[in-house]
Design a protein around this motif. Structure first.
Motif, PDB file in Angstrom:
ATOM      1  N   VAL A 285     -35.183   0.561 -18.641  1.00  0.00           N
ATOM      2  CA  VAL A 285     -36.070   0.598 -17.478  1.00  0.00           C
ATOM      3  C   VAL A 285     -35.449   1.493 -16.416  1.00  0.00           C
ATOM      4  O   VAL A 285     -34.256   1.387 -16.112  1.00  0.00           O
ATOM      5  CB  VAL A 285     -36.297  -0.816 -16.914  1.00  0.00           C
ATOM      6  CG1 VAL A 285     -37.138  -0.766 -15.639  1.00  0.00           C
ATOM      7  CG2 VAL A 285     -36.960  -1.708 -17.957  1.00  0.00           C
ATOM      8  N   ALA A 286     -36.241   2.379 -15.832  1.00  0.00           N
ATOM      9  CA  ALA A 286     -35.748   3.317 -14.819  1.00  0.00           C
ATOM     10  C   ALA A 286     -35.215   2.573 -13.599  1.00  0.00           C
ATOM     11  O   ALA A 286     -35.727   1.514 -13.214  1.00  0.00           O
ATOM     12  CB  ALA A 286     -36.872   4.263 -14.399  1.00  0.00           C
ATOM     13  N   GLY A 287     -34.202   3.146 -12.977  1.00  0.00           N
ATOM     14  CA  GLY A 287     -33.546   2.509 -11.844  1.00  0.00           C
ATOM     15  C   GLY A 287     -34.432   2.280 -10.645  1.00  0.00           C
ATOM     16  O   GLY A 287     -34.218   1.338  -9.873  1.00  0.00           O
ATOM     17  N   ASP A 288     -35.450   3.124 -10.468  1.00  0.00           N
ATOM     18  CA  ASP A 288     -36.342   2.950  -9.318  1.00  0.00           C
ATOM     19  C   ASP A 288     -37.401   1.880  -9.554  1.00  0.00           C
ATOM     20  O   ASP A 288     -38.231   1.618  -8.677  1.00  0.00           O
ATOM     21  CB  ASP A 288     -36.993   4.281  -8.936  1.00  0.00           C
ATOM     22  CG  ASP A 288     -37.903   4.833 -10.032  1.00  0.00           C
ATOM     23  OD1 ASP A 288     -37.804   4.357 -11.190  1.00  0.00           O
ATOM     24  OD2 ASP A 288     -38.701   5.740  -9.742  1.00  0.00           O
ATOM     25  N   ARG A 289     -37.377   1.251 -10.732  1.00  0.00           N
ATOM     26  CA  ARG A 289     -38.342   0.200 -11.064  1.00  0.00           C
ATOM     27  C   ARG A 289     -37.673  -1.168 -11.203  1.00  0.00           C
ATOM     28  O   ARG A 289     -38.352  -2.179 -11.370  1.00  0.00           O
ATOM     29  CB  ARG A 289     -39.069   0.534 -12.377  1.00  0.00           C
ATOM     30  CG  ARG A 289     -39.685   1.924 -12.415  1.00  0.00           C
ATOM     31  CD  ARG A 289     -40.600   2.079 -13.595  1.00  0.00           C
ATOM     32  NE  ARG A 289     -41.716   1.146 -13.486  1.00  0.00           N
ATOM     33  CZ  ARG A 289     -42.804   1.390 -12.754  1.00  0.00           C
ATOM     34  NH1 ARG A 289     -42.927   2.504 -12.066  1.00  0.00           N
ATOM     35  NH2 ARG A 289     -43.772   0.494 -12.699  1.00  0.00           N
ATOM     36  N   LEU A 290     -36.355  -1.184 -11.144  1.00  0.00           N
ATOM     37  CA  LEU A 290     -35.598  -2.422 -11.357  1.00  0.00           C
ATOM     38  C   LEU A 290     -34.444  -2.468 -10.360  1.00  0.00           C
ATOM     39  O   LEU A 290     -33.655  -1.539 -10.271  1.00  0.00           O
ATOM     40  CB  LEU A 290     -35.058  -2.468 -12.786  1.00  0.00           C
ATOM     41  CG  LEU A 290     -34.327  -3.733 -13.218  1.00  0.00           C
ATOM     42  CD1 LEU A 290     -35.275  -4.920 -13.314  1.00  0.00           C
ATOM     43  CD2 LEU A 290     -33.646  -3.506 -14.576  1.00  0.00           C
TER      44      LEU A 290
END
Length: 426
Positions: A279-284
């Motif tokens: 999962v991308a860092g800007d989503r988690l």
């Protein structure tokens, strides 16, 4: 005399004809008024409301059941045809927001798909594991690819029997006979009870100081029993009870999972975030005690929380509609084993997660099942002897009310404030 008789008869016939015409006109008028009222009533529910979804479900699933509170504010729609599934709910009657995600096009088409029929629903009953050497979704010897992945019909398209039903609860039953990837036969008896909770039950359970809010909440009690001729053992494959809740996403919805604080060396990773690629860092976002995950239906990803890190709660907050959703289970035992659903032959088949969350998004070919997001819970792996059973219960709450009241509920269950949720990705 004959002339008088004929005249009287003629007059009588004229009167009868006039009465008949009047009654016919009256009947046609009544029929027209009934049809107009019916059209007006159906048109009064906008898409996105519970009333719209209830009418849609009753049209497509004739056995749809409805549970409702005495004031008809808290209300659920259940489908025996879809395994006793909670299809959707409302905290403000027919005109309130419908919380469950429904796949209108698939339901209306009556199409039966080969691998899975993603009809939607706010809470469905499944069994794990999904992948691995003890999977019940792959046939023995097949590679772990989508082309070989099939949801068992008993969990997908077959109905459950209705055992009991009243205004605030329903009980469903089904026998299942499955074979896992390793060739082990599993004979299973399932009893599922859905109960609408009263406000007092809700305030008592969460130890709230007020009832000044709108709420719909329900508990499902799911009992699995080994009705086969052999005990279920780890070396031949165990199953777990798996409950999945599908909700409508938005750019302003955030999933929140409180976690137990502690060092990685002692408790393991905070969150598994690579089910479908990382999962991308800007989503988690991860803090010492909280995991935040975007629930916008715009990027496919899944996260999981281990028994060592899980609490009894997870949830989501929809800032647009100002509604707080809470999922509650019994606090897990950190030493219990949970099935691993990874699509591979596993080195650790009992290292799975207690709580999961999924955000839907486009596939590589641009197609998309939803959009929706999911909150999920699982029971421990079930090493049941012949004749023994296990119960996994889950509660779903939807709250709407004053900011200070929602803040109190969020802090009590998710350990963070509404402001902290709203600013997590800002």
């Amino acid at each position: 005399m004959i002339k008088m008789y004929l005249k009287s008869t003629l007059l009588f016939l004229c009167v009868i004809t006039l009465i008949s015409c009047k009654n016919k006109d009256s009947k046609q008028s009544n029929d027209t008024n009934t049809n107009v009222r019916k059209v007006i009533n159906e048109a009064s529910f906008e898409k996105g409301t519970f009333g719209y979804d209830k009418d849609f479900l009753q049209k497509n699933y004739k056995n749809t059941l409805v549970l409702e509170s005495d004031d008809k504010k808290a209300i659920l729609a259940l489908s025996p045809e879809l395994q006793g599934r909670v299809m959707t709910s409302s905290l403000n009657g027919n005109k309130g927001i419908s919380f469950g995600w429904l796949n209108y096009d698939l339901i209306a088409s009556k199409e039966i798909k080969e691998h899975i029929n993603p009809t939607g629903g706010e809470e469905r009953f499944w069994l794990g594991p999904e992948g691995g050497q003890y999977s019940i979704y792959f046939k023995p010897g097949k590679s772990f690819d989508f082309k070989n992945w099939y949801v068992p019909k008993v969990l997908d398209t077959e109905g459950f029997d209705v055992v009991e039903h009243n205004s605030n609860s329903a009980v469903f039953h089904k026998e299942m006979h499955l074979i896992n990837y390793s060739g082990t036969k599993l004979d299973i008896d399932v009893n599922r009870k859905v109960s609408l909770l009263t406000k007092k039950q809700i305030t008592d359970a969460l130890q709230l100081k007020t009832e000044d809010f709108l709420v719909v909440a329900y508990e499902t009690s799911n009992v699995v029993k080994n009705i086969g001729n052999a005990d279920w053992k780890k070396e031949s494959g165990l199953v777990s009870i798996w409950l999945l809740s599908m909700f409508t996403p938005s750019p302003e919805t955030t999933i929140v999972v409180p976690i137990i604080e502690g060092a990685k060396s002692k408790l393991g990773i905070k969150v598994k975030d690579d089910y479908f690629g990382k999962v991308a860092g800007d989503r988690l976002k991860k803090t010492e005690q909280t995991i935040y995950f975007k629930a916008d239906g715009a990027s496919r990803g899944k996260i999981g929380i281990s028994p060592a890190r899980s609490t009894k709660f997870m949830g989501s907050y929809d800032a647009k509609n100002k509604t707080l959703t809470i999922l509650e289970i019994t606090a897990p035992n950190p030493t219990d084993s949970y099935v691993n659903s990874a699509w591979e032959l596993q080195k650790k088949p009992y290292s799975g997660d207690v709580l999961n969350a999924y955000n839907d998004g486009p596939l590589e070919d641009g197609s998309q099942m939803g959009p929706f997001y999911e909150l999920e819970s699982s029971s421990p792996a079930l090493a049941l002897k012949v004749g023994k059973s296990y119960t996994h219960a889950q509660r779903i709450y939807h709250f709407k009310g004053k900011a200070e009241i929602l803040n109190e509920i969020a802090k009590k269950t998710l350990k963070v404030s509404i402001d902290e949720i709203n600013t997590a990705f800002k």
